[in-house]
Design a protein around this motif. Sequence first.
Motif, mmCIF file in Angstrom:
data_model
loop_
_atom_site.group_PDB
_atom_site.id
_atom_site.type_symbol
_atom_site.label_atom_id
_atom_site.label_comp_id
_atom_site.label_asym_id
_atom_site.label_seq_id
_atom_site.Cartn_x
_atom_site.Cartn_y
_atom_site.Cartn_z
ATOM 1 N N GLY A 67 46.866 29.867 -15.491
ATOM 2 C CA GLY A 67 46.509 28.500 -15.851
ATOM 3 C C GLY A 67 47.688 27.677 -16.321
ATOM 4 O O GLY A 67 47.723 26.457 -16.128
ATOM 5 N N LEU A 107 40.464 26.512 -8.719
ATOM 6 C CA LEU A 107 40.886 27.284 -9.882
ATOM 7 C C LEU A 107 39.868 28.362 -10.234
ATOM 8 O O LEU A 107 38.672 28.093 -10.313
ATOM 9 C CB LEU A 107 41.053 26.367 -11.105
ATOM 10 C CG LEU A 107 41.906 25.109 -10.952
ATOM 11 C CD1 LEU A 107 41.958 24.345 -12.270
ATOM 12 C CD2 LEU A 107 43.303 25.463 -10.481
ATOM 13 N N ASP A 108 40.371 29.563 -10.498
ATOM 14 C CA ASP A 108 39.556 30.644 -11.035
ATOM 15 C C ASP A 108 39.349 30.377 -12.519
ATOM 16 O O ASP A 108 40.162 29.708 -13.156
ATOM 17 C CB ASP A 108 40.285 31.980 -10.821
ATOM 18 C CG ASP A 108 39.463 33.174 -11.269
ATOM 19 O OD1 ASP A 108 38.218 33.097 -11.275
ATOM 20 O OD2 ASP A 108 40.067 34.203 -11.615
ATOM 21 N N THR A 128 41.737 22.939 -15.927
ATOM 22 C CA THR A 128 41.048 21.798 -15.315
ATOM 23 C C THR A 128 41.281 20.540 -16.140
ATOM 24 O O THR A 128 41.647 19.487 -15.598
ATOM 25 C CB THR A 128 39.533 22.069 -15.187
ATOM 26 O OG1 THR A 128 39.335 23.169 -14.303
ATOM 27 C CG2 THR A 128 38.784 20.852 -14.667
ATOM 28 N N GLY A 153 41.010 28.806 -16.346
ATOM 29 C CA GLY A 153 40.804 27.746 -15.367
ATOM 30 C C GLY A 153 40.082 26.531 -15.918
ATOM 31 O O GLY A 153 40.281 25.418 -15.429
ATOM 32 N N THR A 168 34.608 31.054 -9.252
ATOM 33 C CA THR A 168 34.602 32.162 -10.186
ATOM 34 C C THR A 168 33.671 33.282 -9.753
ATOM 35 O O THR A 168 32.730 33.052 -8.993
ATOM 36 C CB THR A 168 34.196 31.669 -11.599
ATOM 37 O OG1 THR A 168 34.224 32.756 -12.513
ATOM 38 C CG2 THR A 168 32.810 31.049 -11.590
ATOM 39 N N ASP A 203 44.655 31.700 -9.049
ATOM 40 C CA ASP A 203 43.876 32.909 -9.304
ATOM 41 C C ASP A 203 44.865 33.982 -9.724
ATOM 42 O O ASP A 203 45.906 34.131 -9.090
ATOM 43 C CB ASP A 203 43.107 33.340 -8.050
ATOM 44 C CG ASP A 203 42.025 34.361 -8.355
ATOM 45 O OD1 ASP A 203 42.345 35.439 -8.914
ATOM 46 O OD2 ASP A 203 40.855 34.093 -8.040
ATOM 47 N N VAL A 252 49.504 25.681 -13.435
ATOM 48 C CA VAL A 252 48.749 24.751 -12.599
ATOM 49 C C VAL A 252 49.345 23.346 -12.591
ATOM 50 O O VAL A 252 49.607 22.774 -11.532
ATOM 51 C CB VAL A 252 47.264 24.714 -13.030
ATOM 52 C CG1 VAL A 252 46.528 23.545 -12.394
ATOM 53 C CG2 VAL A 252 46.580 26.030 -12.668
ATOM 54 N N ILE A 306 36.031 24.711 -9.300
ATOM 55 C CA ILE A 306 36.085 25.990 -9.995
ATOM 56 C C ILE A 306 35.459 27.036 -9.072
ATOM 57 O O ILE A 306 34.366 26.835 -8.549
ATOM 58 C CB ILE A 306 35.316 25.934 -11.334
ATOM 59 C CG1 ILE A 306 35.994 24.979 -12.308
ATOM 60 C CG2 ILE A 306 35.163 27.329 -11.934
ATOM 61 C CD1 ILE A 306 37.361 25.408 -12.790
#
Length: 198
Positions: free
Chosen positions: A33, A50-51, A63, A59, A79, A5, A36, A77
């Motif tokens: 991102g 993940l945001d 992913t 994100g 958000t 985030d 990650v 996710i």
Amino acid sequence: MLLADDQALVRGALAAMLALEPDIEVVAQVGSGEEVVEAARRSRPDVALLDVQMPGRDGLEATADLRAALPSCRVVICTTFGRPGYFARAMENGASGFVVKDAPPEHLVDTVRRVHAGLRVVDPALAAESLASGSSPLTGRERDVLRAARQGGTVAEIARSLHLSAGTVRNHLSAAIGKTGAGTRAEAARIADEHGWL
């Protein structure tokens, strides 16, 4: 668990909340991102939270990157925006769960546990809305051009930033404006963003 985030306060609060659970350990935290996959390779988490909206790779892109690099790591996710387009793209990119940040903390913890156990966890209302609204009409390039247009700038500046010709940028903007039913590129970007297509 890995947390991504871009807001340090949110990331820290999530880490503190999850650390209270006896069966959950936060092994890595990142703010973008781009970080990650490398963080996941180092820490080998079972689940990544993940945001969506982060600088650079968002994100949803992270992913797909993470699922390709470490298929054993499942993704949730988390958000602020429960937009149908975000949900659809998250599922297409391999996410196993999707929660909004205003959900109760116990719902997030339950989602992490269920995803870790191999289940998919999604909000039924959001899934239904996503199915009803259909997938994004934009191509990948139209999405890239609209994202760049959101920042402002001339067609020539957008073309330079994306390594495209000005004519190609104009064509993509025209197509995106038509597909969103907008009158201007700014309106097209706003509509696409509201639907979660960007």
